[in-house]
Design an enzyme around this catalytic site. Structure first.
Site, PDB file in Angstrom:
ATOM      1  N   ALA A  99      -6.868 -14.837 -16.478  1.00 23.93           N
ATOM      2  CA  ALA A  99      -6.977 -13.856 -15.291  1.00 23.93           C
ATOM      3  C   ALA A  99      -6.517 -14.629 -13.977  1.00 23.93           C
ATOM      4  O   ALA A  99      -7.562 -15.624 -13.810  1.00 23.93           O
ATOM      5  CB  ALA A  99      -7.955 -13.026 -15.064  1.00 23.93           C
ATOM      6  N   SER A 514      -3.045 -10.970 -20.331  1.00 24.03           N
ATOM      7  CA  SER A 514      -4.137 -11.605 -19.729  1.00 24.03           C
ATOM      8  C   SER A 514      -5.631 -10.950 -19.952  1.00 24.03           C
ATOM      9  O   SER A 514      -5.795  -9.912 -19.657  1.00 24.03           O
ATOM     10  CB  SER A 514      -4.095 -11.824 -18.109  1.00 24.03           C
ATOM     11  OG  SER A 514      -5.082 -12.553 -17.661  1.00 24.03           O
ATOM     12  N   CYS A 515      -6.502 -11.809 -20.074  1.00 24.76           N
ATOM     13  CA  CYS A 515      -7.988 -11.345 -20.375  1.00 24.76           C
ATOM     14  C   CYS A 515      -8.704 -12.607 -19.467  1.00 24.76           C
ATOM     15  O   CYS A 515      -8.302 -13.280 -18.418  1.00 24.76           O
ATOM     16  CB  CYS A 515      -8.749 -11.232 -21.536  1.00 24.76           C
ATOM     17  SG  CYS A 515      -8.787 -12.835 -22.471  1.00 24.76           S
ATOM     18  N   LYS A 516     -10.067 -12.491 -19.416  1.00 31.05           N
ATOM     19  CA  LYS A 516     -10.900 -13.676 -18.709  1.00 31.05           C
ATOM     20  C   LYS A 516     -10.060 -15.050 -18.824  1.00 31.05           C
ATOM     21  O   LYS A 516      -9.813 -15.819 -17.749  1.00 31.05           O
ATOM     22  CB  LYS A 516     -12.163 -13.794 -19.235  1.00 31.05           C
ATOM     23  CG  LYS A 516     -12.958 -14.655 -18.279  1.00 31.05           C
ATOM     24  CD  LYS A 516     -14.493 -14.298 -18.575  1.00 31.05           C
ATOM     25  CE  LYS A 516     -15.633 -15.159 -17.976  1.00 31.05           C
ATOM     26  NZ  LYS A 516     -16.938 -15.166 -18.220  1.00 31.05           N
TER      27      LYS A 516
END
Length: 608
Positions: A99, A514-516
């Site tokens: 992210a 996207s993630c973390k």
């Protein structure tokens, strides 16, 4: 790029001229803050130069590193190739990255969206006592800078032409006189007056509204034109009878010339006043934009690298597709970001940062240029201008085959959308006890932008739009399904992400997930999407779906598929057995509430 942008901003603010003490104080604050940022950027560049020789990859463990804030986290390309004995291979790309958020400053006070909302008046950041303010968009600020540049050229141009007019008038040459007079084209007063009216409520102290000054310029110019018409005198007199009248005409001409000089001086005074008033009005807009720019976080700009990466892959893959090239310069490129962040805790702040990052992307554009050589360093993209205009160089042979519009430097507009669905346990807490309004708002706004892009594509290129179907659902049907899925408001409704991804692929868009940190959740999403593509487009049977999905998630290299980029950081390792406490396994979101209530009862009983 950021250093040049801040230096340019400082120069613009310095050149705003004399301001009232209040506005001059604000200018000083902006310049000081920009100098601080420039120092931080230069320090970051020095650290990056040390690292570039060894590695240019930013792992998830470095996401909070201040010197790597401009570098996307875990940036990878997930490319799946599906081959068929009867035809050439088909490629499916997904760009994955962490992210784009300011992990270094953390999220105690929320993300960028929340911080900006607290500073609805950007001047609160510097002068808390100031009340309501007019806020200008980035487009308005850019337009104001253009007008300031035009106004700066207006005064010397008018002064030079007035000198030429006076010199020509002495020659008693009607042709040259009218030609010189025709060079005086009055500027469009509405251009500046519109911005002046917008700034009227919050104009700087000591700068009254300048609506009458352009009228004065026009009146002075009309007087000069009328005087030039009177100065029209025959160049040659051949009849003796007209000598006396000619002498009278010359005497009258000299008298009119004496009257022309004060008119020209009056015009100069009017232009000088108009320029001063216009600069004051445009200064207000530019300074407002500068104040707003000082509270944005450049670390969120790392998403641009991911988008550039995806665009270059898409461009090189489709160079022989004339319909795609036509779509680029006619409509632009769609960038669809898929977010898997929860709306709880720190990830809510990350999502707010990501929202602002996507907003910034909508001001970006690409342009294709011809590379000097085919050396790798000459084929790297560069950023020019004061905003995100990315130049993508192509080898000369490839560049020569492009459509004329792209070769002429046509800007390829970026239309970015963000669909987010939280899928982890924190999202369960957010949906039961927290707030998911940010996610709902983002998804709905992105749907409207996506629908607008598809409508624009259909209107401008109907011949292309009619072929935008994967054999399962047409583009209008997909949009209708996406709308219905959003209205359902189901918990963890991942169907929204699947349909949005299908729409993106049908309109030749760039897909990003996207993630973390772009690891576990991202890997789960990408592998599921790849198996869905195999099922929908390449006849993967339902019986083989689960085994194919397990194979992709267990192995580093997908079984039966070829990919030039391995899934090293994205495919999770084979599952291991862990002994977790039984109590932890039993605590769901429902039992958690019961456990809290029982604990409270026990504590009260203990103290009583």
């Amino acid at each position: 790029f950021c250093v040049c942008r801040r230096i340019s901003l400082v120069q613009e603010v310095k050149e705003l001229g004399d301001l009232s003490p209040h506005w001059d104080g604000l200018r000083h604050d902006v310049i000081s803050h920009c100098h601080h940022l420039i120092g931080c950027y230069q320090e970051t560049l020095a650290e990056l130069d040390k690292l570039s020789a060894s590695s240019c990859f930013k792992s998830s463990s470095s996401k909070s590193d201040r010197h790597l804030q401009f570098v996307p986290t875990n940036l990878h390309s997930q490319r799946m190739e599906v081959t068929d004995p009867d035809c050439s291979g088909v490629w499916y790309d997904v760009i994955t990255f962490g992210a784009p958020a300011d992990h270094h400053q953390a999220f105690k006070h929320g993300g960028l969206t929340r911080l900006l909302s607290k500073h609805t008046n950007p001047r609160y950041h510097f002068r808390p006592s100031i009340q309501h303010s007019v806020i200008y968009s980035q487009d308005e600020s850019s337009r104001a800078r253009e007008l300031l540049a035009s106004v700066a050229q207006l005064q010397p141009q008018v002064f030079g032409l007035s000198e030429e007019l006076l010199a020509v008038s002495l020659e008693v040459n009607a042709g040259r006189l009218h030609k010189s007079d025709a060079a005086f084209f009055p500027p469009d007063p509405s251009v500046c007056s519109r911005a002046q009216r917008r700034a009227g409520e919050e104009r700087p102290v000591g700068h009254p509204r300048p609506d009458r000054v352009w009228a004065n310029v026009a009146k002075s110019l009309n007087c000069i034109i009328a005087m030039v018409d009177r100065l029209d005198c025959p160049q040659e007199v051949t009849s003796p009878e007209l000598l006396d009248s000619c002498c009278c005409t010359k005497i009258g001409h000299l008298c009119d010339l004496e009257q022309l000089l004060p008119l020209v001086l009056t015009l100069r005074d009017c232009v000088r006043e108009a320029v001063t008033k216009a600069r004051a009005a445009m200064t207000f807009v530019v300074l407002q934009g500068a104040l707003s720019a000082t509270i944005t976080f450049a670390s969120c700009s790392s998403q641009l690298s991911a988008v550039v990466f995806g665009f270059m892959l898409k461009l090189h893959e489709s160079l022989k597709d004339p319909q795609f090239l036509l779509q680029l310069h006619s409509v632009g490129i769609l960038v669809q970001l898929e977010g898997l962040l929860s709306t709880y805790g720190d990830e809510l702040g990350m999502l707010e940062d990501m929202e602002q990052s996507v907003t910034d992307l909508r001001g970006a554009a690409f342009t294709v240029t011809q590379a000097k050589t085919q050396q790798p360093e000459d084929l790297l993209p560069t950023i020019r201008g004061t905003w995100f205009v990315v130049e993508v160089p192509l080898p000369p042979e490839t560049f020569s085959s492009l459509p004329r519009e792209l070769k002429d430097g046509c800007l390829i507009r970026v239309d970015a959308v963000l669909f987010n669905i939280g899928i982890n346990q924190q999202q369960s807490l957010a949906e039961r006890f927290g707030d998911v309004s940010l996610q709902d708002r983002l998804n709905q706004q992105s749907f409207e932008r996506l629908k607008a892009y598809c409508s624009c594509l259909t209107d401008r290129l109907p011949n292309i739009a009619c072929f935008l179907s994967d054999g399962i659902q047409s583009l209008p049907d997909l949009l209708s399904s996406l709308d219905s899925s959003l209205e359902a408001r189901r918990r963890k409704n991942v169907e929204v992400l699947w349909i949005a991804a299908m729409v993106c692929r049908q309109v030749n868009g760039v897909r990003l997930t996207s993630c973390k940190s772009a690891k576990d959740r991202t890997a789960m999403s990408v592998t599921l999407e790849q198996c869905l593509l195999l099922q929908q487009r390449h006849k993967l049977s339902q019986q083989s779906f689960s085994s194919a999905l397990d194979s992709m998630r267990r192995s580093r290299q997908p079984s039966g598929l070829r990919s030039p980029w391995p899934l090293q950081c994205l495919a999770p390792k084979a599952p291991r057995w862990h002994l977790y406490p039984v109590a932890f396994l039993l605590v769901t979101s429902h039992l958690l509430v019961l456990w809290l209530i029982l604990s409270l009862v026990i504590l009260l009983a203990k103290y009583q």
